[in-house]
Design a protein around this motif. Structure first.
Motif, PDB file in Angstrom:
ATOM      1  N   GLY A 177       0.780  -1.225   0.000  1.00  0.00           N
ATOM      2  CA  GLY A 177       0.000   0.000   0.000  1.00  0.00           C
ATOM      3  C   GLY A 177       0.812   1.276   0.000  1.00  0.00           C
ATOM      4  O   GLY A 177       0.249   2.362  -0.090  1.00  0.00           O
ATOM      5  N   GLU A 232       2.767   1.178  -5.004  1.00  0.00           N
ATOM      6  CA  GLU A 232       1.749   1.559  -5.986  1.00  0.00           C
ATOM      7  C   GLU A 232       2.386   1.916  -7.328  1.00  0.00           C
ATOM      8  O   GLU A 232       1.862   1.555  -8.381  1.00  0.00           O
ATOM      9  CB  GLU A 232       0.917   2.733  -5.462  1.00  0.00           C
ATOM     10  N   GLU A 264      -7.446  -4.286   1.617  1.00  0.00           N
ATOM     11  CA  GLU A 264      -7.671  -3.006   0.934  1.00  0.00           C
ATOM     12  C   GLU A 264      -6.567  -2.725  -0.079  1.00  0.00           C
ATOM     13  O   GLU A 264      -6.846  -2.261  -1.193  1.00  0.00           O
ATOM     14  CB  GLU A 264      -7.728  -1.868   1.950  1.00  0.00           C
ATOM     15  N   HIS A 265      -5.314  -3.004   0.299  1.00  0.00           N
ATOM     16  CA  HIS A 265      -4.189  -2.789  -0.623  1.00  0.00           C
ATOM     17  C   HIS A 265      -4.314  -3.684  -1.854  1.00  0.00           C
ATOM     18  O   HIS A 265      -4.103  -3.243  -2.980  1.00  0.00           O
ATOM     19  CB  HIS A 265      -2.847  -3.048   0.072  1.00  0.00           C
ATOM     20  N   ASP A 271      -7.102  -5.088  -3.041  1.00  0.00           N
ATOM     21  CA  ASP A 271      -8.276  -4.685  -3.818  1.00  0.00           C
ATOM     22  C   ASP A 271      -7.983  -3.479  -4.714  1.00  0.00           C
ATOM     23  O   ASP A 271      -8.453  -3.414  -5.855  1.00  0.00           O
ATOM     24  CB  ASP A 271      -9.456  -4.370  -2.892  1.00  0.00           C
ATOM     25  N   ALA A 272      -7.195  -2.537  -4.205  1.00  0.00           N
ATOM     26  CA  ALA A 272      -6.865  -1.337  -4.986  1.00  0.00           C
ATOM     27  C   ALA A 272      -6.080  -1.698  -6.243  1.00  0.00           C
ATOM     28  O   ALA A 272      -6.385  -1.215  -7.339  1.00  0.00           O
ATOM     29  CB  ALA A 272      -6.083  -0.341  -4.128  1.00  0.00           C
ATOM     30  N   ARG A 298      -7.191  -1.797 -10.450  1.00  0.00           N
ATOM     31  CA  ARG A 298      -6.439  -1.164 -11.543  1.00  0.00           C
ATOM     32  C   ARG A 298      -6.095  -2.172 -12.632  1.00  0.00           C
ATOM     33  O   ARG A 298      -6.160  -1.857 -13.820  1.00  0.00           O
ATOM     34  CB  ARG A 298      -5.187  -0.490 -10.981  1.00  0.00           C
TER      35      ARG A 298
END
Length: 147
Positions: A11, A16, A66-67, A69-70, A74
């Motif tokens: 994350g 990223e 959450e990390h 899923d992000a 994408r």
């Protein structure tokens, strides 16, 4: 050339950026993408979380999801076949085991992540993957000015 690409994420901004590079590579090679975040729930896990051990572990798992899923979102937006997974344990060992189990052709990761006390004591996850893995690793170099 690459059919299966592993994108480890924590994350962080650097992870990223590395994920963006990995998604571009996967698009060019029409590769399947595996996004993994490891919740280090061991005794030297994320020391910044307050509260009892069970709630801290739950919080780490939730943040890890959450990390994942992000990045999965994408990769899906780029039209890629993607799988997202949250693992638990020492990140350097879990990532190598996962890569071996899935048959990863390439790992794309950053030179810097979240860090903290455990990284100072144990060394970099990226360094471990490069040194002890038997798969090619594309290391996305973090910009020193943003570190």
């Amino acid at each position: 050339m690459f059919e299966t690409i592993l994108i480890p994420t924590d994350g962080s901004e650097h992870a990223e950026d590395a994920a963006e590079t990995a998604i571009e590579l996967a698009t060019v090679h029409d590769a399947t993408v595996h996004v993994v975040c490891v919740a280090d729930t061991g005794p030297l896990g994320d020391l910044r979380l307050p509260g009892d051990a069970a709630s801290a572990e739950d919080a780490m798992r939730g943040r890890a999801q959450e990390h994942v899923d992000a990045v999965v979102g994408r990769a899906e937006a780029a039209g890629l076949d993607v799988t997202g997974t949250v693992l638990e344990g020492p990140p350097e060992h879990e990532l190598l085991e996962y890569a071996d189990d899935v048959g990863v052709d390439l790992v794309v990761m950053a030179t810097r992540g979240r860090g903290g006390v455990q990284r100072m004591a144990l060394g970099s996850v990226t360094d471990h993957i490069v040194r002890f893995g038997d798969i090619p690793v594309f290391v996305a170099n973090a910009d020193d000015e943003s570190a």
